[in-house]
Design a protein around this motif. Structure first.
Motif, PDB file in Angstrom:
ATOM      1  N   THR A   1      -7.755   1.804   7.822  1.00 17.55           N
ATOM      2  CA  THR A   1      -8.347   2.106   6.517  1.00 17.55           C
ATOM      3  C   THR A   1      -9.774   2.594   6.678  1.00 17.55           C
ATOM      4  O   THR A   1     -10.203   3.568   6.031  1.00 17.55           O
ATOM      5  CB  THR A   1      -8.303   0.860   5.608  1.00 17.55           C
ATOM      6  N   GLU A   2     -10.515   1.933   7.562  1.00 19.50           N
ATOM      7  CA  GLU A   2     -11.910   2.339   7.791  1.00 19.50           C
ATOM      8  C   GLU A   2     -11.983   3.679   8.517  1.00 19.50           C
ATOM      9  O   GLU A   2     -12.831   4.525   8.199  1.00 19.50           O
ATOM     10  CB  GLU A   2     -12.625   1.266   8.616  1.00 19.50           C
TER      11      GLU A   2
ATOM     12  N   ALA B   1       0.854  -1.186   0.000  1.00 14.30           N
ATOM     13  CA  ALA B   1       0.000   0.000   0.000  1.00 14.30           C
ATOM     14  C   ALA B   1       0.889   1.235   0.000  1.00 14.30           C
ATOM     15  O   ALA B   1       2.080   1.174   0.323  1.00 14.30           O
ATOM     16  CB  ALA B   1      -0.915  -0.010   1.221  1.00 14.30           C
TER      17      ALA B   1
ATOM     18  N   ALA C   1      -3.892   5.153   5.911  1.00 13.97           N
ATOM     19  CA  ALA C   1      -3.573   4.017   6.770  1.00 13.97           C
ATOM     20  C   ALA C   1      -2.085   3.696   6.718  1.00 13.97           C
ATOM     21  O   ALA C   1      -1.492   3.589   5.635  1.00 13.97           O
ATOM     22  CB  ALA C   1      -4.388   2.797   6.346  1.00 13.97           C
TER      23      ALA C   1
ATOM     24  N   ARG D   1       4.474   0.917  -4.725  1.00 18.18           N
ATOM     25  CA  ARG D   1       3.070   0.511  -4.785  1.00 18.18           C
ATOM     26  C   ARG D   1       2.735  -0.140  -6.125  1.00 18.18           C
ATOM     27  O   ARG D   1       1.991  -1.134  -6.187  1.00 18.18           O
ATOM     28  CB  ARG D   1       2.185   1.733  -4.587  1.00 18.18           C
TER      29      ARG D   1
ATOM     30  N   GLU E   1      -3.153  -7.415   9.277  1.00 18.11           N
ATOM     31  CA  GLU E   1      -4.280  -7.152   8.388  1.00 18.11           C
ATOM     32  C   GLU E   1      -5.472  -6.599   9.173  1.00 18.11           C
ATOM     33  O   GLU E   1      -6.144  -5.665   8.725  1.00 18.11           O
ATOM     34  CB  GLU E   1      -4.677  -8.433   7.662  1.00 18.11           C
TER      35      GLU E   1
ATOM     36  N   GLN F   1       1.838  -5.752   2.042  1.00 16.62           N
ATOM     37  CA  GLN F   1       0.616  -4.993   1.754  1.00 16.62           C
ATOM     38  C   GLN F   1       0.257  -4.025   2.870  1.00 16.62           C
ATOM     39  O   GLN F   1      -0.557  -3.127   2.662  1.00 16.62           O
ATOM     40  CB  GLN F   1      -0.543  -5.974   1.549  1.00 16.62           C
TER      41      GLN F   1
ATOM     42  N   GLY G   1      -9.296   6.232   6.154  1.00 14.08           N
ATOM     43  CA  GLY G   1      -9.322   6.192   4.689  1.00 14.08           C
ATOM     44  C   GLY G   1      -8.119   5.450   4.146  1.00 14.08           C
ATOM     45  O   GLY G   1      -7.069   5.361   4.793  1.00 14.08           O
ATOM     46  N   GLU G   2      -8.273   4.907   2.947  1.00 18.03           N
ATOM     47  CA  GLU G   2      -7.213   4.092   2.352  1.00 18.03           C
ATOM     48  C   GLU G   2      -5.916   4.871   2.189  1.00 18.03           C
ATOM     49  O   GLU G   2      -4.830   4.308   2.285  1.00 18.03           O
ATOM     50  CB  GLU G   2      -7.667   3.545   0.997  1.00 18.03           C
ATOM     51  N   ASP G   3      -5.989   6.172   1.920  1.00 19.97           N
ATOM     52  CA  ASP G   3      -4.788   6.973   1.682  1.00 19.97           C
ATOM     53  C   ASP G   3      -4.078   7.379   2.970  1.00 19.97           C
ATOM     54  O   ASP G   3      -2.995   7.963   2.921  1.00 19.97           O
ATOM     55  CB  ASP G   3      -5.143   8.236   0.887  1.00 19.97           C
TER      56      ASP G   3
ATOM     57  N   ARG H   1      -6.841  -2.800   8.576  1.00 21.45           N
ATOM     58  CA  ARG H   1      -8.239  -2.594   8.158  1.00 21.45           C
ATOM     59  C   ARG H   1      -8.925  -1.553   9.024  1.00 21.45           C
ATOM     60  O   ARG H   1      -9.696  -0.719   8.519  1.00 21.45           O
ATOM     61  CB  ARG H   1      -8.996  -3.930   8.212  1.00 21.45           C
TER      62      ARG H   1
END
Length: 761
Positions: free
Chosen positions: A451-452, A260, A459, A579, A444, A472, A455-457, A448
């Motif tokens: 990310t929640e 990521a 984490a 990435r 993981e 990852q 946000g994905e950008d 997660r």
């Protein structure tokens, strides 16, 4: 694991059975199934009372060929299993010519002659990359234990790299390596991050698709062979073609997962409370204020273990005796522009209120008799969260969500290696295989949550343990090292080894973890740390604030932090390459110079991105030996030109170290020094280094938050250098290197599409 007693004999009690010839073969459109007898069969009666191996050959992606050798097919596989990404729509292609059978996958071909003695040849570009010969496929029994074994040839001059973050010699030839998670520090053969993948300097890599213990003998038992063995009835491995090391990593990470992209703020300087030191909010405030007063930019503050009460790790509750107002404290830190990291681990101490809760709900790993598995190492009566239970994962995630709601931005996911094998897992996983894989489920789960919540950008972790696929969930750091120059060098070896195992981002404890560094060591480690992908000041029983060392340490920390911020347009582009293709930000010299044999063994220097050579100083007196590949390189800090190929021995003050720009490179320097987060293209200065006549270099400057990047094209034609810009909204500058150093920058006003300058030879 070694099975032989020298070349001719087996060790006492060991019996080996090797594929000798193909008894039968099934050829399908996309795969071969070979039935291999373990002795020469010349008449029908010899088929009795003798094993037959089933060897399946297939291709999950272009340039990748898998081999699965099975003795007894009836063995159950309860998992866990690595999650591999097969290429959609891809299939291998088989062909036959008389007795010769082939399976091809793009440029890679597996060739076998059914009428000849057993041999699997992996070929590409008209040459044999490696082969499984007379002892290349088989099984071994030893005192009732059954091992499946593979063996691939190593050619003359072939060097082996990878297998995770290993601190032993960089090239693995001659080593016995067990892929088995352990908390062994950075000065032993044990490793926190074990990855059953290696690559060589001959154009291919090998991934053993087994999450448990894989034992390697890399030219250490049979000196011309790389051997791997697993306990059980089958072994599967994938041969991955390059031909370059970067292409090997591209294919490998496409299979096991791309890293990521960490957020821009994570590339700034992190400061920690350290581990067993005394601290409270006043201490934290003093550290943060001290950095500000000394003009040292700080991006992240990290709270290590004792943000929680002793004996109660983890209960995810701030110790009220030292942090009575955690929400207020975090808000006050955030007002200073800081992100917050806190330490966690996957263990629950018996004194923690969460122990009784998790035990009642069935969320802790248990023994076969139903008792919760416990011991007193690390935390008294600690147990493990069972991440094979989806409800336990959600329970654990809920505790972290509460911290994220308080203002925590990142979790340091420590430990994950001390996982017992005398237990029963919720999903029935095999305990031996789960030992290594546990960290994947742990990281993981935490990733997660972030990310929640963010946000994905946004984490990012700071993780210690990992296995294949763990890339990852960045970032990973090197673990517990001593405060010595030796440990600094071994840390770099481990990081370069991890990068060659598919991990794009890596960090380490600046100054060393155990002990207290000398002022000289601290300053040299600061240089190294701030020229790494991620940079954290952290120790065990002593603080890592630079003024605890000397005034020069303050200046070095300030100057190199600001340098890293100015390099953010360059570094974040390298992060995007990690990435997109799995190429690490910190690159072993082999990755960028595969055709220069002198680079194949270098482990005290590296490339930061594709264009900056870094040689950290590992000596008290500032002396450093480093290798310069072919061409005219430019010292980024002084403008001095350095010509290779060749070795250099120099002495540097604490304000410098070997930091060389590649011949013909264009290094974008951002205008911001106070933070890694700013509009990188606005006011960017392009440092242009002796471009060759008639060449064009494309430089992409990313935009924070995923906006439209700016693209600059630099071309030299005879006596002029022309730079054209696309997408640069603000002013930008060009600075040429020359015989006397860097020329004064020339500025293009906002909206200007190009600049033309006289070339400086």
């Amino acid at each position: 694991m070694k099975f032989t007693d020298g070349y001719w004999l087996m060790r006492e009690g060991v019996q080996a059975s090797w594929a000798k010839q193909i008894a039968d073969a099934r050829v399908e459109d996309d795969r071969l199934t070979l039935y291999a007898a373990v002795r020469r069969v010349e008449r029908r009666g010899q088929t009795l009372n003798s094993p037959l191996l089933t060897v399946e050959c297939f291709s999950p992606a272009e340039g990748v060929i898998g081999v699965r050798s099975v003795h007894h097919e009836g063995e159950e596989d309860p998992g866990p299993r690595f999650r591999l990404n097969s290429e959609p729509g891809h299939a291998g292609k088989t062909s036959s010519d008389g007795s010769v059978l082939e399976l091809s996958s793009g440029p890679l071909t597996l060739r076998v002659d059914a009428d000849a003695p057993w041999r699997l040849d992996f070929t590409a570009a008209g040459r044999v990359l490696t082969s499984a010969g007379s002892r290349g496929t088989g099984f071994v029994t030893d005192d009732g234990r059954h091992f499946s074994v593979g063996q691939l040839s190593l050619g003359v001059g072939e060097l082996v790299y990878g297998l995770g973050e290993r601190f032993t010699p960089f090239t693995k030839n001659g080593q016995s390596v067990d892929v088995w998670q352990a908390d062994g520090g950075t000065a032993s053969e044990q490793a926190y991050k074990n990855v059953p993948f290696y690559l060589t300097n001959r154009g291919y890599g090998v991934f053993v698709n087994h999450p448990g213990l894989v034992s390697y003998e890399l030219g250490s038992e049979s000196v011309g062979q790389a051997q791997f063995s697993v306990e059980g009835q089958s072994v599967e491995y994938l041969v991955i073609y390059g031909p370059t090391p970067r292409e090997i990593l591209d294919r490998y990470t496409a299979l096991t997962g791309r890293p990521a992209l960490p957020p821009a703020w994570s590339f700034g300087l992190w400061l920690s409370t350290s581990f067993t030191t005394d601290y409270d909010e006043a201490t934290v405030t003093r550290f943060v204020q001290g950095m500000a007063e000394r003009d040292i930019p700080l991006s992240v503050f990290h709270f290590d273990c004792f943000w929680m009460r002793e004996y109660q790790w983890c209960d995810f509750t701030w110790d009220p005796a030292v942090f009575p107002d955690p929400e207020g404290m975090l808000a006050r830190l955030k007002e200073r522009g800081l992100r917050i990291s806190v330490w966690i681990n996957p263990y629950i101490g018996q004194k923690s209120p969460l122990f009784a809760e998790a035990r009642r709900l069935g969320y802790l790993v248990r023994r076969a008799n139903g008792d919760v598995w416990q011991w007193d190492m690390w935390q008294a009566g600690m147990a493990l969260v069972d991440f094979t239970n989806p409800e336990a994962c959600e329970w654990y995630a809920g505790k972290l969500r509460a911290l994220a709601a308080q203002g925590v931005d990142c979790f340091k996911t420590d430990f994950g290696e001390r996982v017992p094998t005398d237990v029963v897992w919720h999903d029935g996983s095999d305990p031996e295989r789960m030992h290594n894989y546990y960290t994947q489920l742990y990281n993981e789960t935490v990733f997660r949550v972030l990310t929640e919540a963010r946000g994905e950008d946004e984490a990012v972790l700071f993780a210690r343990s990992a296995t294949a696929g763990g890339q990852q969930f960045p970032v990973h750091w090197g673990g517990d090292c001593e405060s010595t120059f030796d440990a600094m060098a071994e840390s770099l070896r481990g990081g370069l080894s991890l990068g060659l195992s598919g991990f794009g981002f890596w960090s380490h404890d600046i100054g060393g973890f155990e002990g207290t560094p000398t002022p000289a060591l601290f300053k040299r480690w600061v240089q190294f740390g701030l020229l790494s992908s991620h940079s954290r000041l952290h120790g065990s029983n002593s603080y890592r604030v630079p003024w605890d060392y000397d005034d020069e340490a303050v200046a070095v920390t300030r100057d190199f932090t600001r340098l890293k911020h100015r390099l953010m347009p360059y570094l974040f582009r390298a992060a995007e390459q990690a990435r997109d293709s799995g190429t690490p930000v910190m690159r072993a010299m082999l990755l960028e110079f595969p055709d220069d044999p002198s680079c194949h063994v270098l482990d005290r220097q590296y490339m930061l991105g594709g264009d900056l050579l870094v040689a950290p100083v590992f000596s008290e007196d500032g002396t450093v030996e480093y290798y310069v590949p072919e061409g005219t390189w430019t010292h980024l800090l002084t403008g001095e030109r350095v010509t290779g190929p060749g070795w250099r021995r120099e002495r540097f003050g604490f304000d410098s170290l070997p930091l060389l720009a590649r011949p013909g490179s264009v290094i974008p320097f951002g205008a911001g020094e106070d933070s890694p987060e700013y509009a990188w293209a606005d006011g960017v200065t392009l440092r242009v280094h002796v471009p060759a006549d008639g060449t064009e270099t494309v430089t992409v400057v990313p935009a924070p938050g995923g906006g439209t990047p700016a693209t600059f094209r630099t071309r030299r034609d005879g006596g002029t250098v022309t730079v054209t810009a696309d997408g640069a909204a603000g002013p930008w500058r060009v600075q040429l290197s020359g015989p006397l150093g860097y020329a004064d920058p020339v500025t293009a006003e906002p909206g200007a599409g190009s600049l033309t300058l006289p070339a400086a030879d």
